[in-house]
Design an enzyme around this catalytic site. Structure first.
Site, mmCIF file in Angstrom:
data_model
loop_
_atom_site.group_PDB
_atom_site.id
_atom_site.type_symbol
_atom_site.label_atom_id
_atom_site.label_comp_id
_atom_site.label_asym_id
_atom_site.label_seq_id
_atom_site.Cartn_x
_atom_site.Cartn_y
_atom_site.Cartn_z
ATOM 1 N N THR A 1 22.631 27.119 0.127
ATOM 2 C CA THR A 1 23.137 26.057 0.993
ATOM 3 C C THR A 1 22.642 26.351 2.398
ATOM 4 O OG1 THR A 1 25.114 24.801 1.638
ATOM 5 C CG2 THR A 1 25.328 27.192 1.571
ATOM 6 N N VAL B 1 22.660 18.746 -2.090
ATOM 7 C CA VAL B 1 21.887 18.885 -0.871
ATOM 8 C C VAL B 1 22.796 19.534 0.166
ATOM 9 C CG1 VAL B 1 20.605 17.697 0.948
ATOM 10 C CG2 VAL B 1 20.523 16.828 -1.414
ATOM 11 N N CYS B 2 22.340 20.613 0.775
ATOM 12 C CA CYS B 2 23.061 21.266 1.867
ATOM 13 C C CYS B 2 24.488 21.642 1.434
ATOM 14 C CB CYS B 2 23.050 20.343 3.082
ATOM 15 S SG CYS B 2 23.571 21.124 4.628
ATOM 16 N N THR B 3 25.480 21.216 2.187
ATOM 17 C CA THR B 3 26.866 21.600 1.920
ATOM 18 C C THR B 3 27.491 20.846 0.754
ATOM 19 O OG1 THR B 3 27.588 20.057 3.632
ATOM 20 C CG2 THR B 3 27.324 22.367 4.278
ATOM 21 N N GLY B 4 26.747 19.981 0.117
ATOM 22 C CA GLY B 4 27.223 19.368 -1.120
ATOM 23 C C GLY B 4 27.557 20.421 -2.161
#
Length: 317
Positions: free
Chosen positions: A122, A102-105
Site C-alpha cells: 500500500t 489501489v493504495c489504501t483500498g
C-alpha cells in the site's frame, strides 16, 4: 471498481484511463468494459470534491468480473467500513478472476479478511499501519504493485496506473502496455520501489527511549564510521544490549539504519544540488561513488545517476 464517499479520485481515474486507452488500441469486442460500484447510483463525493457516479450499487453488483478493484481514500487507514460494503467486497472478490486494491483500498480488503497470509503493499506512509491492523498480512513497504496469486495490490495513488499497466501486459503483452503508457505520458514500467519517493528516516521510538537521540547524532556524523560500538557509546549501552534494543525498536539493524540515513541524505543532495557524485558520496559517508552506487541499487533499484536524472531540479555538473 468499488467506490465510496471520500474516495481518492486518482485511484479511480488513473487505472480506468489505462483500460480506456488500451481499449482504443484493441479490436472491437476485445477491450475493457468498466463498472463502477458504489453505495448508491447517486454521485459520491471524492476527497478532492469531485462527484463520481456509480453504475450499480453494492447490493446489485453480482459479477463475476475478470478484475475487481477497491479504490483507496485518505480516511481508510483510520476508519471502519460498514457491513454492506464488506459483504459486497467479499462476494465480488470470491467470484472474480482477480481482485485487489489501489493504495489504501487494501484496508478495505483487510477488514474483509482477504489479506491474511498474502503478500501485499500500500502507500508507504500507511504500510506500517496496515501491518499493525492486519498482522497476518505480509506487508511489503516498498513495492509499486504486487501480485500474490489472484490478489493484486498497489502503492499510493498514481501506482494504480502501474498496476493497471501490469494487467495490460499480462493480457495483451508489453507492446500494448508501452503504447498506452506513451499515450498517457507515463513510464511503462517503473524501476525501483516506493523508497525512491519516501524519506527513509522514520523511527518509531518511544519518547523516553535513549535511542531517540540517535537519529540526530547519526545525521550530524554521517562522515564517521558509525559502528555498533560507536553508536552504543552515544546512548550509554553495551554493544550487545544496544544492538538488541535497536532491532527491537527500529526493526532494522544499526548498520541498515546508518546506510538508510546516508541514502536519505544523498537523495536530497542529488535532488537539490549539482554536486559531483564523488562529493555527494564523501559527504554522506559512503567514501566513494562505487559504494554509494551499490547502496542505491540495493535499496532503491536505481543508480545515483539515474536517480538524479529523474528527480534533480538543477542541471548536473
Amino acid at each position: 471498481m468499488l467506490i465510496f464517499d471520500g474516495v481518492q479520485a486518482l485511484d479511480v481515474s488513473g487505472p480506468l484511463d489505462v483500460f480506456a486507452e488500451a481499449t482504443g488500441f484493441l479490436p472491437d469486442g476485445e477491450g475493457y468494459d468498466v463498472t463502477l460500484i458504489g453505495p448508491t447510483v447517486s454521485p459520491v463525493r471524492a476527497s478532492n470534491g469531485m462527484g463520481i457516479s456509480a453504475d450499480v450499487d453494492y447490493d446489485k453488483a453480482t459479477g463475476p468480473f475478470d478484475l475487481f478493484l477497491v479504490a483507496g481514500g485518505p480516511k481508510l487507514p483510520s476508519s471502519v467500513i460498514d457491513e454492506r460494503m464488506k459483504t459486497c467486497i467479499l462476494r465480488l472478490a470470491k467470484t472474480s478472476q482477480t481482485y485487489g486494491s489501489v493504495c489504501t483500498g487494501a484496508f478495505c480488503l483487510g477488514q474483509s479478511g482477504l489479506l491474511d497470509g498474502k503478500q501485499v503493499t500500500t502507500h508507504w506512509q500507511n504500510a506500517a499501519n496496515l501491518a499493525a491492523r492486519f498482522p497476518l498480512a505480509k506487508v511489503d513497504y516498498d513495492r509499486i504493485y504486487l501480485r500474490d496469486g489472484n490478489l493484486l495490490t498497489s502503492a499510493g495513488v498514481t501506482a494504480g496506473i502501474d498496476l493497471a499497466l501490469s494487467v495490460i501486459r499480462e493480457h495483451h503483452g508489453g507492446s500494448l502496455a508501452v503504447a498506452v503508457a506513451k499515450r498517457l505520458v507515463v513510464v511503462a514500467q517503473r524501476q525501483g520501489g516506493q523508497s525512491q519517493f519516501s524519506p527513509y528516516i522514520e523511527m518509531d521510538f518511544k519518547e523516553d527511549s535513549p535511542l531517540v537521540s540517535l537519529t540526530k547524532y547519526v545525521m550530524e556524523n554521517l562522515g564517521k564510521p558509525l559502528t555498533v560500538a560507536d553508536l552504543a557509546q552515544v546512548v550509554g549501552m553495551s554493544a550487545r544490549t544496544f544492538a538488541r534494543s535497536f532491532v527491537e525498536f527500529a526493526k532494522v539493524t544499526p548498520a541498515e539504519f546508518v546506510e538508510k540515513a546516508r541514502i536519505d541524505v544523498a537523495r536530497h543532495a542529488l535532488e537539490a544540488t549539482a554536486q559531483p557524485l564523488k562529493v555527494v558520496a564523501h559527504q554522506c559517508g559512503f567514501g566513494n561513488p562505487k559504494r554509494m552506487r551499490q547502496a542505491f541499487v540495493k535499496r532503491l533499484g536505481v543508480t545515483p545517476a539515474e536517480y538524479r536524472e529523474r528527480f534533480n531540479l538543477k542541471p548536473a555538473a
